[in-house]
Design an enzyme around this catalytic site. Structure first.
Site, PDB file in Angstrom:
ATOM      1  N   GLY A  12       0.808  -1.224   0.000  1.00 20.88           N
ATOM      2  CA  GLY A  12       0.000   0.000   0.000  1.00 20.88           C
ATOM      3  C   GLY A  12       0.839   1.273   0.000  1.00 20.88           C
ATOM      4  O   GLY A  12       2.064   1.231  -0.165  1.00 20.88           O
ATOM      5  N   TYR A  13       0.144   2.368   0.189  1.00 17.17           N
ATOM      6  CA  TYR A  13       0.756   3.697   0.033  1.00 17.17           C
ATOM      7  C   TYR A  13       1.917   3.924   1.015  1.00 17.17           C
ATOM      8  O   TYR A  13       3.074   4.093   0.603  1.00 17.17           O
ATOM      9  CB  TYR A  13      -0.344   4.743   0.206  1.00 17.17           C
ATOM     10  CG  TYR A  13       0.093   6.188   0.195  1.00 17.17           C
ATOM     11  CD1 TYR A  13       1.007   6.675  -0.736  1.00 17.17           C
ATOM     12  CD2 TYR A  13      -0.437   7.075   1.126  1.00 17.17           C
ATOM     13  CE1 TYR A  13       1.370   8.012  -0.743  1.00 17.17           C
ATOM     14  CE2 TYR A  13      -0.084   8.415   1.118  1.00 17.17           C
ATOM     15  CZ  TYR A  13       0.827   8.884   0.190  1.00 17.17           C
ATOM     16  OH  TYR A  13       1.185  10.201   0.189  1.00 17.17           O
ATOM     17  N   LEU A  35      -3.696  -7.401  -0.834  1.00 20.62           N
ATOM     18  CA  LEU A  35      -4.009  -6.617  -2.042  1.00 20.62           C
ATOM     19  C   LEU A  35      -5.480  -6.193  -2.073  1.00 20.62           C
ATOM     20  O   LEU A  35      -6.032  -5.946  -3.148  1.00 20.62           O
ATOM     21  CB  LEU A  35      -3.637  -7.393  -3.320  1.00 20.62           C
ATOM     22  CG  LEU A  35      -2.174  -7.858  -3.416  1.00 20.62           C
ATOM     23  CD1 LEU A  35      -1.955  -8.664  -4.712  1.00 20.62           C
ATOM     24  CD2 LEU A  35      -1.205  -6.682  -3.374  1.00 20.62           C
ATOM     25  N   SER A 126      -2.907   7.154  14.086  1.00 22.05           N
ATOM     26  CA  SER A 126      -3.335   8.338  13.334  1.00 22.05           C
ATOM     27  C   SER A 126      -3.659   9.483  14.284  1.00 22.05           C
ATOM     28  O   SER A 126      -4.148   9.263  15.403  1.00 22.05           O
ATOM     29  CB  SER A 126      -4.590   7.978  12.533  1.00 22.05           C
ATOM     30  OG  SER A 126      -5.229   9.139  12.076  1.00 22.05           O
ATOM     31  N   ALA A 127      -3.462  10.698  13.789  1.00 21.27           N
ATOM     32  CA  ALA A 127      -3.852  11.887  14.542  1.00 21.27           C
ATOM     33  C   ALA A 127      -5.353  11.950  14.725  1.00 21.27           C
ATOM     34  O   ALA A 127      -5.841  12.763  15.516  1.00 21.27           O
ATOM     35  CB  ALA A 127      -3.367  13.136  13.815  1.00 21.27           C
ATOM     36  N   THR A 128      -6.082  11.087  14.034  1.00 18.07           N
ATOM     37  CA  THR A 128      -7.528  11.053  14.215  1.00 18.07           C
ATOM     38  C   THR A 128      -7.889  10.747  15.673  1.00 18.07           C
ATOM     39  O   THR A 128      -8.964  11.105  16.132  1.00 18.07           O
ATOM     40  CB  THR A 128      -8.184  10.030  13.253  1.00 18.07           C
ATOM     41  OG1 THR A 128      -9.584  10.213  13.270  1.00 18.07           O
ATOM     42  CG2 THR A 128      -7.886   8.607  13.613  1.00 18.07           C
ATOM     43  N   TYR A 151     -13.671   3.605  12.064  1.00 21.84           N
ATOM     44  CA  TYR A 151     -12.263   3.627  11.652  1.00 21.84           C
ATOM     45  C   TYR A 151     -11.390   4.239  12.748  1.00 21.84           C
ATOM     46  O   TYR A 151     -10.389   3.662  13.175  1.00 21.84           O
ATOM     47  CB  TYR A 151     -12.099   4.431  10.351  1.00 21.84           C
ATOM     48  CG  TYR A 151     -10.675   4.886  10.128  1.00 21.84           C
ATOM     49  CD1 TYR A 151      -9.714   3.989   9.686  1.00 21.84           C
ATOM     50  CD2 TYR A 151     -10.283   6.194  10.421  1.00 21.84           C
ATOM     51  CE1 TYR A 151      -8.395   4.394   9.524  1.00 21.84           C
ATOM     52  CE2 TYR A 151      -8.971   6.605  10.263  1.00 21.84           C
ATOM     53  CZ  TYR A 151      -8.035   5.698   9.820  1.00 21.84           C
ATOM     54  OH  TYR A 151      -6.727   6.096   9.689  1.00 21.84           O
ATOM     55  N   LYS A 155      -8.318   2.664  15.473  1.00 19.36           N
ATOM     56  CA  LYS A 155      -6.970   3.174  15.754  1.00 19.36           C
ATOM     57  C   LYS A 155      -6.758   3.288  17.258  1.00 19.36           C
ATOM     58  O   LYS A 155      -5.711   2.907  17.787  1.00 19.36           O
ATOM     59  CB  LYS A 155      -6.751   4.530  15.071  1.00 19.36           C
ATOM     60  CG  LYS A 155      -6.662   4.448  13.548  1.00 19.36           C
ATOM     61  CD  LYS A 155      -5.476   3.626  13.077  1.00 19.36           C
ATOM     62  CE  LYS A 155      -5.412   3.452  11.575  1.00 19.36           C
ATOM     63  NZ  LYS A 155      -4.497   2.370  11.153  1.00 19.36           N
ATOM     64  N   ARG A 233      -4.529  21.642   8.640  1.00 20.99           N
ATOM     65  CA  ARG A 233      -3.993  20.299   8.862  1.00 20.99           C
ATOM     66  C   ARG A 233      -2.478  20.367   8.808  1.00 20.99           C
ATOM     67  O   ARG A 233      -1.895  21.343   8.337  1.00 20.99           O
ATOM     68  CB  ARG A 233      -4.454  19.330   7.755  1.00 20.99           C
ATOM     69  CG  ARG A 233      -5.946  19.030   7.717  1.00 20.99           C
ATOM     70  CD  ARG A 233      -6.378  18.150   8.873  1.00 20.99           C
ATOM     71  NE  ARG A 233      -7.783  17.794   8.761  1.00 20.99           N
ATOM     72  CZ  ARG A 233      -8.795  18.541   9.198  1.00 20.99           C
ATOM     73  NH1 ARG A 233      -8.551  19.717   9.771  1.00 20.99           N
ATOM     74  NH2 ARG A 233     -10.039  18.119   9.066  1.00 20.99           N
ATOM     75  N   ARG A 297     -17.825  19.492   5.453  1.00 18.35           N
ATOM     76  CA  ARG A 297     -18.029  18.041   5.397  1.00 18.35           C
ATOM     77  C   ARG A 297     -18.319  17.542   6.817  1.00 18.35           C
ATOM     78  O   ARG A 297     -17.534  17.822   7.737  1.00 18.35           O
ATOM     79  CB  ARG A 297     -16.764  17.371   4.842  1.00 18.35           C
ATOM     80  CG  ARG A 297     -16.849  15.863   4.743  1.00 18.35           C
ATOM     81  CD  ARG A 297     -15.693  15.284   3.948  1.00 18.35           C
ATOM     82  NE  ARG A 297     -14.407  15.395   4.634  1.00 18.35           N
ATOM     83  CZ  ARG A 297     -13.266  14.881   4.171  1.00 18.35           C
ATOM     84  NH1 ARG A 297     -13.251  14.239   3.010  1.00 18.35           N
ATOM     85  NH2 ARG A 297     -12.140  15.028   4.833  1.00 18.35           N
ATOM     86  N   GLY A 299     -18.286  15.757  10.173  1.00 21.58           N
ATOM     87  CA  GLY A 299     -17.241  14.979  10.844  1.00 21.58           C
ATOM     88  C   GLY A 299     -15.857  15.599  10.770  1.00 21.58           C
ATOM     89  O   GLY A 299     -14.944  15.156  11.469  1.00 21.58           O
TER      90      GLY A 299
HETATM   91  N1  UDP Z   1     -10.992  18.477   1.856  1.00 20.66           N
HETATM   92  C1  UDP Z   1     -11.634  19.262   0.890  1.00 20.66           C
HETATM   93  N2  UDP Z   1     -12.055  18.664  -0.261  1.00 20.66           N
HETATM   94  C2  UDP Z   1     -11.878  17.354  -0.523  1.00 20.66           C
HETATM   95  C3  UDP Z   1     -11.218  16.547   0.455  1.00 20.66           C
HETATM   96  C4  UDP Z   1     -10.798  17.151   1.626  1.00 20.66           C
HETATM   97  O1  UDP Z   1     -11.806  20.463   1.085  1.00 20.66           O
HETATM   98  O2  UDP Z   1     -12.304  16.868  -1.569  1.00 20.66           O
HETATM   99  C5  UDP Z   1     -10.509  19.103   3.095  1.00 20.66           C
HETATM  100  C6  UDP Z   1     -11.111  18.512   4.349  1.00 20.66           C
HETATM  101  O3  UDP Z   1     -12.306  19.193   4.679  1.00 20.66           O
HETATM  102  C7  UDP Z   1      -9.996  18.748   5.361  1.00 20.66           C
HETATM  103  C8  UDP Z   1      -8.719  18.660   4.529  1.00 20.66           C
HETATM  104  O4  UDP Z   1      -9.124  18.852   3.184  1.00 20.66           O
HETATM  105  O5  UDP Z   1     -10.081  20.054   5.870  1.00 20.66           O
HETATM  106  C9  UDP Z   1      -8.028  17.331   4.644  1.00 20.66           C
HETATM  107  O6  UDP Z   1      -8.952  16.309   4.373  1.00 20.66           O
HETATM  108  P1  UDP Z   1      -8.521  14.789   4.244  1.00 20.66           P
HETATM  109  O7  UDP Z   1      -9.763  13.993   3.987  1.00 20.66           O
HETATM  110  O8  UDP Z   1      -7.425  14.672   3.251  1.00 20.66           O
HETATM  111  O9  UDP Z   1      -7.889  14.429   5.669  1.00 20.66           O
HETATM  112  P2  UDP Z   1      -8.548  14.472   7.125  1.00 20.66           P
HETATM  113  O10 UDP Z   1      -9.938  14.950   7.033  1.00 20.66           O
HETATM  114  O11 UDP Z   1      -8.445  13.071   7.583  1.00 20.66           O
HETATM  115  O12 UDP Z   1      -7.683  15.387   7.909  1.00 20.66           O
END
Ligand code: UDP
Length: 340
Positions: A12-13, A35, A126-128, A151, A155, A233, A297, A299
């Site tokens: 993977g990545y 895979l 993850s920082a999540t 998810y 973690k 971020r 978005r 969440g």
């Molecule tokens: N984001 C966005 N458009 C997209 C995907 C992500 O504006 O199509 C924004 C999202 O709202 C967040 C940032 O980009 O502020 C990083 O999102 P990502 O999903 O990559 O990582 P995570 O949410 O896990 O930090």
């Protein structure tokens, strides 16, 4: 004799980039991957970059017999466990798929590792786990927030499983690396991120939009309480991130760890907004991106970035690649994948 590291999810990545850096540092690596969210191109890329025929075992980490055979066939000194599902939205829709795969595979791995006397485990966290921290930047002491998705919960649970298993053992050592937002690709453009379907993450969506695969990037919200209204971020280059795993493995194998279970933030320490990321991508690659601002978005946290002091002082690791170079590499990779 070289030490051997098992990399689960090595096709993977992040796993593929880590395999390259482990090999460059002189480790032997065995990749195990089913895979499910990758293909052999990652393994082929790693073999080309390293010039080594890195062994690849196709298996599911839930398959105890296959795992035991692997530990019989190779004398493993340390394991880096990447193999897991990672789509937040899918985990909300199909929680048991995530609990079964992410939790059971880690438990199986720890049981098999114990049986074969393998005492050094790095877990891909993850920082999540921080959710929206009350105080920024987030240190490793920043309290974890209740997970907002299955998810994220896996973690947290896997961190706790590792902590408790280490505590109950006389000899096991564990390190959890909490990644912030991994982006970019190898400078060779031979390996990178290959999301299946519509990307959830920002940078793959940007590169696919630039490549014409997606029509328009949606920026999720410009009304946050941040300098430009978009989310903040900490974007960490995947090669830098890969190197952090090498330092974590070496720390355990060289007995340099201070505690038998340790946690490190892996980020840059720099907060970057969505607009800044998009603008930087356009500038360094000399192109214009089609984007529009849409609503938030659900969440998403507003802001999160890392305090990286501990990784710097204890692991001796620090992010090195500039955001410019990282975003150039992301575009080079996308172009190669698309044949542009
Ligand atoms: N984001 C966005 N458009 C997209 C995907 C992500 O504006 O199509 C924004 C999202 O709202 C967040 C940032 O980009 O502020 C990083 O999102 P990502 O999903 O990559 O990582 P995570 O949410 O896990 O930090």
């Amino acid at each position: 004799m070289s030490k051997c590291v098992l990399v689960t999810g090595g096709a993977g990545y992040i796993g593929s980039h880590t395999t390259v850096e482990l090999t460059a540092a002189g480790y032997d690596v065995v990749i195990a991957d089913n895979l499910s969210n990758s293909d052999m191109s990652g393994v082929e890329g790693v073999r080309t970059i390293t010039g080594k025929n890195i062994p690849f075992i196709e298996l599911n980490c839930l398959d105890r017999a296959a795992m035991e055979k692997l530990f019989e066939d190779y004398k493993i000194d340390a394991v880096i466990h990447f193999a897991a599902f990672k789509a937040v939205g899918e985990s909300v829709a199909e929680p048991l798929k995530y609990y079964s795969n992410n939790i059971e595979s880690f438990v199986t791995l720890l049981q098999v590792a114990e049986k074969y006397g393998v005492n050094n485990i790095v877990f891909s966290s993850s920082a999540t786990v921080y959710g929206q921290p009350d105080v920024l930047p987030a240190t490793e002491q920043t309290p974890r927030k209740p997970a907002t998705s299955p998810y994220g919960n896996t973690k947290q649970m896997c961190e706790d499983i590792l902590r408790d298993t280490v505590a109950a053992s006389q000899s096991l050592k564990g390190i959890a690396l909490r990644y912030f937002n991994p982006i970019g690709a190898h400078p060779s453009a031979l390996i990178g991120e290959l999301p299946k379907g519509v990307p959830n993450n920002l940078v793959p969506f940007i590169t696919q939009t630039a490549a014409g695969v997606r029509e328009c990037l949606s920026i999720f919200g410009d009304d946050y309480n941040t300098p430009d209204g978009s989310c903040l971020r900490d974007y960490i280059d995947v090669v830098d991130l890969a190197k952090a795993h090498v330092t974590a493995v070496s720390r355990m194998l060289d007995d340099k760890n201070k505690e038998r279970y340790e946690i490190f933030n892996i980020g840059t320490g720099r907060a970057v907004s969505v607009f800044e990321l998009v603008n930087t991508f356009e500038k360094v690659n000399n192109l214009k991106l089609n984007y529009k601002v849409v609503g938030r978005r659900p969440g998403d946290v507003e802001s999160v970035w890392a305090d990286t002091t501990l990784a710097e002082t204890e692991l001796g690791w620090k992010a090195e690649r500039s955001l410019d170079d990282t975003l150039k590499s992301a575009w080079e990779w996308e172009k190669r994948v698309r044949g542009l």
